[in-house]
Design a protein around this motif. Structure first.
Motif, PDB file in Angstrom:
ATOM      1  N   PRO A 157       0.795  -1.232   0.000  1.00 47.11           N
ATOM      2  CA  PRO A 157       0.000   0.000   0.000  1.00 47.11           C
ATOM      3  C   PRO A 157       0.826   1.280   0.000  1.00 47.11           C
ATOM      4  CG  PRO A 157      -1.008  -1.604   1.451  1.00 47.11           C
ATOM      5  CD  PRO A 157       0.300  -2.196   1.013  1.00 47.11           C
ATOM      6  N   MET A 158       1.940   1.302   0.708  1.00 45.73           N
ATOM      7  CA  MET A 158       2.740   2.530   0.731  1.00 45.73           C
ATOM      8  C   MET A 158       3.419   2.781  -0.617  1.00 45.73           C
ATOM      9  SD  MET A 158       2.472   4.316   3.519  1.00 45.73           S
ATOM     10  CE  MET A 158       3.963   5.201   4.033  1.00 45.73           C
ATOM     11  N   ASP A 159       3.749   1.728  -1.354  1.00 45.48           N
ATOM     12  CA  ASP A 159       4.281   1.926  -2.704  1.00 45.48           C
ATOM     13  C   ASP A 159       3.223   2.552  -3.597  1.00 45.48           C
ATOM     14  OD1 ASP A 159       6.614   0.743  -1.860  1.00 45.48           O
ATOM     15  OD2 ASP A 159       6.206  -1.199  -2.782  1.00 45.48           O
ATOM     16  N   TRP A 163      -8.009   2.818  -2.511  1.00 41.31           N
ATOM     17  CA  TRP A 163      -7.123   1.681  -2.735  1.00 41.31           C
ATOM     18  C   TRP A 163      -7.512   0.488  -1.863  1.00 41.31           C
ATOM     19  CZ3 TRP A 163      -4.500  -1.139  -5.678  1.00 41.31           C
ATOM     20  CH2 TRP A 163      -3.600  -2.092  -5.195  1.00 41.31           C
ATOM     21  N   GLN A 164      -7.891   0.740  -0.622  1.00 41.45           N
ATOM     22  CA  GLN A 164      -8.296  -0.353   0.254  1.00 41.45           C
ATOM     23  C   GLN A 164      -9.498  -1.107  -0.331  1.00 41.45           C
ATOM     24  OE1 GLN A 164      -7.269  -2.146   2.503  1.00 41.45           O
ATOM     25  NE2 GLN A 164      -9.075  -3.078   3.438  1.00 41.45           N
ATOM     26  N   ARG A 165     -10.412  -0.385  -0.948  1.00 44.38           N
ATOM     27  CA  ARG A 165     -11.578  -1.039  -1.544  1.00 44.38           C
ATOM     28  C   ARG A 165     -11.215  -1.705  -2.874  1.00 44.38           C
ATOM     29  NH1 ARG A 165     -16.325  -0.304   0.689  1.00 44.38           N
ATOM     30  NH2 ARG A 165     -17.469  -0.595  -1.276  1.00 44.38           N
ATOM     31  N   PRO A 217      -6.587  -3.119   8.139  1.00 42.44           N
ATOM     32  CA  PRO A 217      -5.614  -4.166   7.822  1.00 42.44           C
ATOM     33  C   PRO A 217      -4.218  -3.722   8.262  1.00 42.44           C
ATOM     34  CG  PRO A 217      -7.009  -3.670   5.932  1.00 42.44           C
ATOM     35  CD  PRO A 217      -7.257  -2.606   6.938  1.00 42.44           C
ATOM     36  N   ILE A 218      -3.412  -4.654   8.695  1.00 41.99           N
ATOM     37  CA  ILE A 218      -2.100  -4.296   9.248  1.00 41.99           C
ATOM     38  C   ILE A 218      -1.241  -3.567   8.219  1.00 41.99           C
ATOM     39  CG2 ILE A 218       0.057  -5.238  10.176  1.00 41.99           C
ATOM     40  CD1 ILE A 218      -1.617  -7.440  11.491  1.00 41.99           C
ATOM     41  N   PRO A 249       0.663   1.917   8.108  1.00 44.14           N
ATOM     42  CA  PRO A 249       1.515   3.038   7.683  1.00 44.14           C
ATOM     43  C   PRO A 249       0.785   4.027   6.785  1.00 44.14           C
ATOM     44  CG  PRO A 249       2.664   0.938   7.442  1.00 44.14           C
ATOM     45  CD  PRO A 249       1.228   0.615   7.702  1.00 44.14           C
ATOM     46  N   VAL A 250      -0.186   3.540   6.012  1.00 42.65           N
ATOM     47  CA  VAL A 250      -0.960   4.446   5.155  1.00 42.65           C
ATOM     48  C   VAL A 250      -1.789   5.401   6.007  1.00 42.65           C
ATOM     49  CG1 VAL A 250      -2.781   4.589   3.414  1.00 42.65           C
ATOM     50  CG2 VAL A 250      -1.011   2.834   3.230  1.00 42.65           C
ATOM     51  N   PHE A 251      -2.407   4.868   7.077  1.00 43.33           N
ATOM     52  CA  PHE A 251      -3.108   5.760   7.997  1.00 43.33           C
ATOM     53  C   PHE A 251      -2.161   6.840   8.521  1.00 43.33           C
ATOM     54  CE2 PHE A 251      -3.039   6.696  12.490  1.00 43.33           C
ATOM     55  CZ  PHE A 251      -4.095   7.602  12.554  1.00 43.33           C
ATOM     56  N   PHE A 252      -0.965   6.420   8.931  1.00 43.55           N
ATOM     57  CA  PHE A 252       0.046   7.354   9.436  1.00 43.55           C
ATOM     58  C   PHE A 252       0.275   8.460   8.401  1.00 43.55           C
ATOM     59  CE2 PHE A 252       4.116   7.016  12.223  1.00 43.55           C
ATOM     60  CZ  PHE A 252       4.226   8.403  12.318  1.00 43.55           C
TER      61      PHE A 252
END
Length: 400
Positions: A95-97, A139-141, A332-333, A337-340
């Protein structure tokens, strides 16, 4: 300070610039945004107010708050091209990429990109804060085979993040919790990702390129990725009876106890103290409570064993208790970092403004440190195996 004392230490303890945005008092465990203590902001400020405080340097009026709420609602809508871009990525992509790529791609949809004044760049900051969050939720969806929520007209940024991710309007309690988490993660002076943003900004790169660099830095396990590592640690331990032996084995192997210790704080991170209380309050269901109790046990035994075996006194940092809270909220774990980043983009924008417009320095200045070369030097006149043979002798021709 001698040069030998400032090399190869990750710039720790080296002051490189002035800032008016936030201050960390590592000795006394204090954090301030624009002079306001984090405890006060956590109790009394919304994330929209913190955005305004960080970007503009003063406590906002009610009119300011209503304006930024309206701006964020307007800017929250993602361009269709960004939805299309997200659908191209593999669902297994980190996700961070994905978010680092999105941060840079959003530049082409900003009408103020080529306008270099404080007002215009401030609007760009609000666009990026709003759209980055929308892209994270989308992206999560998308990676789970679901259509993204396109109409995010929620009244608050926190509600929009949850609505966009979950596909339902969050409750008032869920929204208040998310708002608090966003406030606590918004800024932390010259951390690794903020320094990356400012270093890139110093080259006169645009806001989006600078923030994309920050996302890349935040993705590392020793920075924003640490919150995911904390939760993975708790899941690996799994049971209160295993805590002490797991920690002892980990320390004996020379490995870290994730979430304990900080590069700056010599005492407890003030955000960790707030989050410990939050976790205790919100993690009440048995399936959630176990992670809070396991975290307390890791804190207790980790501190004791580190002191006994390594003579280290370490305290929880912001990641330690934010992890079980996010997990209990259904994040999701690998999205921790995306939340951050969704929160920290507000601080990155403030630091971009300060760097770009030299708001705390005499003038803008390119960061250009030096390094001491410790490799070998080759001299052509000495046949010591260090010379570079000519192209003809090796049958090479760049023209083919």
């Amino acid at each position: 300070m001698k040069s030998e004392e400032t090399k190869n230490i990750g710039l720790r303890g080296i002051t490189i610039a002035d800032t008016r945005i936030s201050m960390v008092d590592g000795e006394r465990g204090r954090l301030f945004y624009r002079g306001y203590p984090i405890q006060q902001l956590a109790e009394q400020a919304t994330f929209e107010e913190v955005i305004l405080l960080l970007l503009y340097g003063h406590a906002p009026t009610l009119a300011d708050i209503r304006r930024v709420e309206s701006n964020l609602r307007e800017y929250r809508q993602l361009p269709e091209e960004i939805f299309g871009m997200l659908k191209i990525f593999r669902p297994s992509a980190a996700p961070m990429d994905v978010m680092q790529a999105v941060a840079a791609a959003l530049a082409q949809f900003d009408p103020d990109l080529q306008t270099d004044n404080r007002e215009a760049v401030g609007r760009s900051c609000l666009r990026l804060i709003a759209r980055f969050a929308s892209a994270a939720a989308a992206w999560q969806r998308i990676r789970n085979g679901l259509e993204p929520i396109r109409d995010l007209d929620d009244s608050s940024h926190a509600a929009a993040v949850l609505h966009g991710m979950w596909g339902r309007v969050p409750t008032a309690e869920e929204t208040r919790l998310m708002d608090l988490l966003l406030v606590l993660h918004a800024d932390h002076t010259f951390n690794a990702s903020t320094f990356a943003v400012r270093e890139v900004a110093s080259t006169r790169a645009n806001l989006y390129a600078s923030v994309s660099a920050g996302v890349g830095a935040l993705s590392g396990d020793l920075h924003g990725g640490a919150n995911a590592k904390v939760m993975q640690m708790l899941l690996e331990i799994g049971d209160l009876d295993k805590v002490e032996s797991w920690i002892s084995q980990r320390i004996d192997a020379g490995q870290r106890i994730m979430g304990l210790g900080h590069a700056v704080y010599q005492t407890e991170d003030p955000r960790a103290g707030i989050l410990r209380k939050v976790a205790d309050k919100v993690l009440q269901r048995p399936e959630d409570r176990r992670w809070f109790e396991l975290g307390l046990a890791v804190e207790q035994h980790g501190k004791a064993i580190l002191l006994e075996k390594k003579k280290l006194v370490l305290y929880p940092n912001v990641d330690f208790f934010s992890s079980p809270v996010l997990y209990g909220q259904g994040f999701p774990i690998d999205m921790f970092p995306v939340f951050f980043a969704v929160s920290r983009v507000s601080g990155w924008c403030a630091h971009f403004l300060e760097e770009h417009f030299a708001e705390a320095q005499p003038k803008p200045q390119l960061y250009r440190p030096e390094a001491s070369y410790t490799g070998r030097l080759c001299a052509q006149q000495i046949d010591d195996g260090c010379n570079w043979p000519d192209l003809d002798s090796r049958g090479l021709d760049p023209a083919g």
